[in-house]
Design a protein around this motif. Structure first.
Motif, PDB file in Angstrom:
ATOM      1  N   VAL A  99       0.865  -1.182   0.000  1.00  0.00           N
ATOM      2  CA  VAL A  99       0.000   0.000   0.000  1.00  0.00           C
ATOM      3  C   VAL A  99       0.898   1.227   0.000  1.00  0.00           C
ATOM      4  O   VAL A  99       2.102   1.141   0.285  1.00  0.00           O
ATOM      5  N   ASP A 100       0.324   2.363  -0.322  1.00  0.00           N
ATOM      6  CA  ASP A 100       1.105   3.593  -0.354  1.00  0.00           C
ATOM      7  C   ASP A 100       1.190   4.248   1.014  1.00  0.00           C
ATOM      8  O   ASP A 100       2.186   4.904   1.328  1.00  0.00           O
ATOM      9  N   LEU A 101       0.155   4.055   1.814  1.00  0.00           N
ATOM     10  CA  LEU A 101       0.106   4.707   3.125  1.00  0.00           C
ATOM     11  C   LEU A 101      -0.676   3.829   4.091  1.00  0.00           C
ATOM     12  O   LEU A 101      -1.781   3.387   3.778  1.00  0.00           O
ATOM     13  N   TYR A 102      -0.068   3.557   5.251  1.00  0.00           N
ATOM     14  CA  TYR A 102      -0.707   2.730   6.267  1.00  0.00           C
ATOM     15  C   TYR A 102      -0.812   3.564   7.532  1.00  0.00           C
ATOM     16  O   TYR A 102       0.189   4.077   8.039  1.00  0.00           O
ATOM     17  N   LEU A 103      -2.045   3.712   8.026  1.00  0.00           N
ATOM     18  CA  LEU A 103      -2.307   4.608   9.145  1.00  0.00           C
ATOM     19  C   LEU A 103      -2.782   3.862  10.388  1.00  0.00           C
ATOM     20  O   LEU A 103      -3.491   2.862  10.283  1.00  0.00           O
ATOM     21  N   VAL A 104      -2.439   4.395  11.551  1.00  0.00           N
ATOM     22  CA  VAL A 104      -3.116   4.033  12.793  1.00  0.00           C
ATOM     23  C   VAL A 104      -4.462   4.751  12.746  1.00  0.00           C
ATOM     24  O   VAL A 104      -4.521   5.981  12.718  1.00  0.00           O
ATOM     25  N   HIS A 105      -5.565   3.996  12.709  1.00  0.00           N
ATOM     26  CA  HIS A 105      -6.883   4.573  12.445  1.00  0.00           C
ATOM     27  C   HIS A 105      -7.367   5.470  13.581  1.00  0.00           C
ATOM     28  O   HIS A 105      -7.884   6.566  13.343  1.00  0.00           O
ATOM     29  N   TRP A 106      -7.223   5.001  14.792  1.00  0.00           N
ATOM     30  CA  TRP A 106      -7.553   5.781  15.993  1.00  0.00           C
ATOM     31  C   TRP A 106      -6.525   5.468  17.072  1.00  0.00           C
ATOM     32  O   TRP A 106      -6.079   4.324  17.178  1.00  0.00           O
ATOM     33  N   PRO A 107      -6.182   6.445  17.897  1.00  0.00           N
ATOM     34  CA  PRO A 107      -5.338   6.114  19.050  1.00  0.00           C
ATOM     35  C   PRO A 107      -6.124   5.275  20.048  1.00  0.00           C
ATOM     36  O   PRO A 107      -7.359   5.276  20.040  1.00  0.00           O
ATOM     37  N   SER A 108      -5.397   4.551  20.875  1.00  0.00           N
ATOM     38  CA  SER A 108      -6.009   3.735  21.918  1.00  0.00           C
ATOM     39  C   SER A 108      -5.399   4.131  23.264  1.00  0.00           C
ATOM     40  O   SER A 108      -4.202   4.450  23.344  1.00  0.00           O
ATOM     41  N   ARG A 109      -6.199   4.105  24.287  1.00  0.00           N
ATOM     42  CA  ARG A 109      -5.692   4.503  25.612  1.00  0.00           C
ATOM     43  C   ARG A 109      -4.633   3.539  26.126  1.00  0.00           C
ATOM     44  O   ARG A 109      -3.807   3.893  26.961  1.00  0.00           O
ATOM     45  N   GLN A 110      -4.654   2.300  25.632  1.00  0.00           N
ATOM     46  CA  GLN A 110      -3.685   1.300  26.111  1.00  0.00           C
ATOM     47  C   GLN A 110      -2.483   1.159  25.170  1.00  0.00           C
ATOM     48  O   GLN A 110      -1.620   0.308  25.381  1.00  0.00           O
ATOM     49  N   THR A 138      -4.351  13.806  18.163  1.00  0.00           N
ATOM     50  CA  THR A 138      -4.343  15.186  18.655  1.00  0.00           C
ATOM     51  C   THR A 138      -2.929  15.757  18.578  1.00  0.00           C
ATOM     52  O   THR A 138      -1.954  15.028  18.351  1.00  0.00           O
ATOM     53  N   THR A 139      -2.815  17.050  18.828  1.00  0.00           N
ATOM     54  CA  THR A 139      -1.498  17.690  18.839  1.00  0.00           C
ATOM     55  C   THR A 139      -0.591  17.038  19.881  1.00  0.00           C
ATOM     56  O   THR A 139       0.588  16.789  19.626  1.00  0.00           O
ATOM     57  N   ALA A 140      -1.129  16.750  21.058  1.00  0.00           N
ATOM     58  CA  ALA A 140      -0.321  16.139  22.126  1.00  0.00           C
ATOM     59  C   ALA A 140       0.220  14.777  21.689  1.00  0.00           C
ATOM     60  O   ALA A 140       1.400  14.462  21.912  1.00  0.00           O
ATOM     61  N   LEU A 141      -0.636  13.955  21.073  1.00  0.00           N
ATOM     62  CA  LEU A 141      -0.187  12.642  20.605  1.00  0.00           C
ATOM     63  C   LEU A 141       0.844  12.789  19.482  1.00  0.00           C
ATOM     64  O   LEU A 141       1.838  12.054  19.429  1.00  0.00           O
ATOM     65  N   LEU A 142       0.608  13.741  18.571  1.00  0.00           N
ATOM     66  CA  LEU A 142       1.557  13.965  17.480  1.00  0.00           C
ATOM     67  C   LEU A 142       2.930  14.351  18.013  1.00  0.00           C
ATOM     68  O   LEU A 142       3.952  13.911  17.486  1.00  0.00           O
ATOM     69  N   CYS A 155       1.171  11.879   7.245  1.00  0.00           N
ATOM     70  CA  CYS A 155      -0.040  12.701   7.357  1.00  0.00           C
ATOM     71  C   CYS A 155      -0.714  12.427   8.693  1.00  0.00           C
ATOM     72  O   CYS A 155      -0.406  11.448   9.378  1.00  0.00           O
ATOM     73  N   ASP A 156      -1.646  13.325   9.045  1.00  0.00           N
ATOM     74  CA  ASP A 156      -2.628  13.055  10.092  1.00  0.00           C
ATOM     75  C   ASP A 156      -3.983  13.204   9.404  1.00  0.00           C
ATOM     76  O   ASP A 156      -4.302  14.265   8.857  1.00  0.00           O
ATOM     77  N   GLN A 157      -4.750  12.133   9.391  1.00  0.00           N
ATOM     78  CA  GLN A 157      -6.078  12.170   8.764  1.00  0.00           C
ATOM     79  C   GLN A 157      -7.109  12.442   9.855  1.00  0.00           C
ATOM     80  O   GLN A 157      -7.249  11.661  10.796  1.00  0.00           O
ATOM     81  N   VAL A 158      -7.807  13.574   9.730  1.00  0.00           N
ATOM     82  CA  VAL A 158      -8.759  13.980  10.756  1.00  0.00           C
ATOM     83  C   VAL A 158     -10.000  14.588  10.111  1.00  0.00           C
ATOM     84  O   VAL A 158      -9.986  14.967   8.936  1.00  0.00           O
ATOM     85  N   GLU A 159     -11.052  14.713  10.903  1.00  0.00           N
ATOM     86  CA  GLU A 159     -12.238  15.436  10.432  1.00  0.00           C
ATOM     87  C   GLU A 159     -11.893  16.918  10.287  1.00  0.00           C
ATOM     88  O   GLU A 159     -11.342  17.540  11.202  1.00  0.00           O
ATOM     89  N   TYR A 160     -12.219  17.483   9.124  1.00  0.00           N
ATOM     90  CA  TYR A 160     -11.970  18.904   8.909  1.00  0.00           C
ATOM     91  C   TYR A 160     -12.891  19.408   7.813  1.00  0.00           C
ATOM     92  O   TYR A 160     -12.988  18.786   6.749  1.00  0.00           O
TER      93      TYR A 160
END
Length: 272
Positions: A99-110, A138-142, A155-160
């Motif tokens: 694939v061209d880009l593989y993302l972590v879809h959502w962060p997890s608390r664990q 989020t900015t903190a996680l980034l 990239c960061d893929q987010v609602e915008y």
């Protein structure tokens, strides 16, 4: 189609989102989009449509080198072994050797971020994904990923969209030359009924959705992936590229309320 260049990949600025598209409907939509000239297809393990997308890509006859395919690992599969299993399954369903880009879809608390990105980097080093990135960070996680782990985030893929402020996140991303990929760029259809956008659209012989989409694409470092299952909608989204917004339009859009978040599941992070 204009592209963003990030961490060794070329990311077409307008792509096709496929969330909630399934089976034959999804396959037909992707085939239609590819025929119209789309070259950026976005999917995810959780969408359950990678097989349909793989079939559409195979049927298109388009050279693999001309396509950009993004998929994502679900937040419940972020242990290293689970990431590898999920990635293998995604690749098989997509009928691709990478694939061209593989993302972590959502962060997890664990989640263990260093272990996650060590695993993703190994996939990248083996050429199985050309780039890695995140979604809904989020900015903190980034800051942790970029400044402490020093992972090469594409990239960061987010609602915008015109109804949601992402200025804090954008300030951070731009400072680190990381693109933002906007999902829900039409606020799940809500932009179509907005009086301000309708008025601007009339001025330009366009639609409110085209105005909202062009507002995003006029910004530096932004790509957008509107979901569109019908060829007419896909063509209309391409038509947004021809809209020419002026300073008065941008001022009117800036005055819209910017607190309308469409996607915030219970497992979402604390948004900035």
């Amino acid at each position: 189609m204009e592209s963003l260049h990030t961490n060794g990949i070329s990311l077409p600025r307008l792509g096709l989102g496929t969330f909630r598209m399934q089976g034959e409907t999804c396959r037909a939509a992707v085939e239609s989009a590819l025929a119209l000239g789309y070259r950026h297809i976005d999917t995810a393990e959780m969408y359950g449509n990678e097989e349909a997308i793989g079939a559409a890509i195979a049927a298109s006859g388009i050279a693999r080198s001309e396509l950009h395919v993004t998929t994502k690992v679900w937040h419940e599969n972020l242990a290293p072994a689970a990431i590898r299993t999920a990635f293998d399954a995604s690749l098989k369903k997509l009928r691709l050797d990478h694939v061209d880009l593989y993302l972590v879809h959502w962060p997890s608390r664990q989640m263990n971020l260093p272990a996650i990105f060590e695993t993703l980097m190994k996939l990248k080093e083996k050429g199985r994904t050309r780039a890695i990135g995140v979604a809904n960070f989020t900015t903190a996680l980034l800051k942790t990923v970029v400044e402490e782990i020093r992972a090469p985030i594409a990239c960061d893929q987010v609602e915008y969209h015109v109804m949601l402020d992402q200025s804090k996140l954008l300030t951070y991303l731009r400072a680190h030359a990381i693109p933002l990929v906007a999902y829900c760029p039409l606020a799940q259809g809500r932009v179509a009924a907005d009086p301000t956008l309708i008025a601007i659209a009339r001025k330009h012989n366009a639609t409110a959705a085209q105005v909202a989409l062009k507002w995003l694409l006029d910004q530096d470092g932004i790509a957008a992936i509107p979901k569109a299952s019908r060829a007419e909608s896909q063509q209309a989204n391409l038509g947004a590229l021809k809209v020419r917004l002026d300073d008065a339009d941008r001022k009117a859009i800036a005055a819209l309320p910017k607190d309308r978040r469409c996607v915030s599941p219970g497992f979402a992070p604390a948004w900035d």
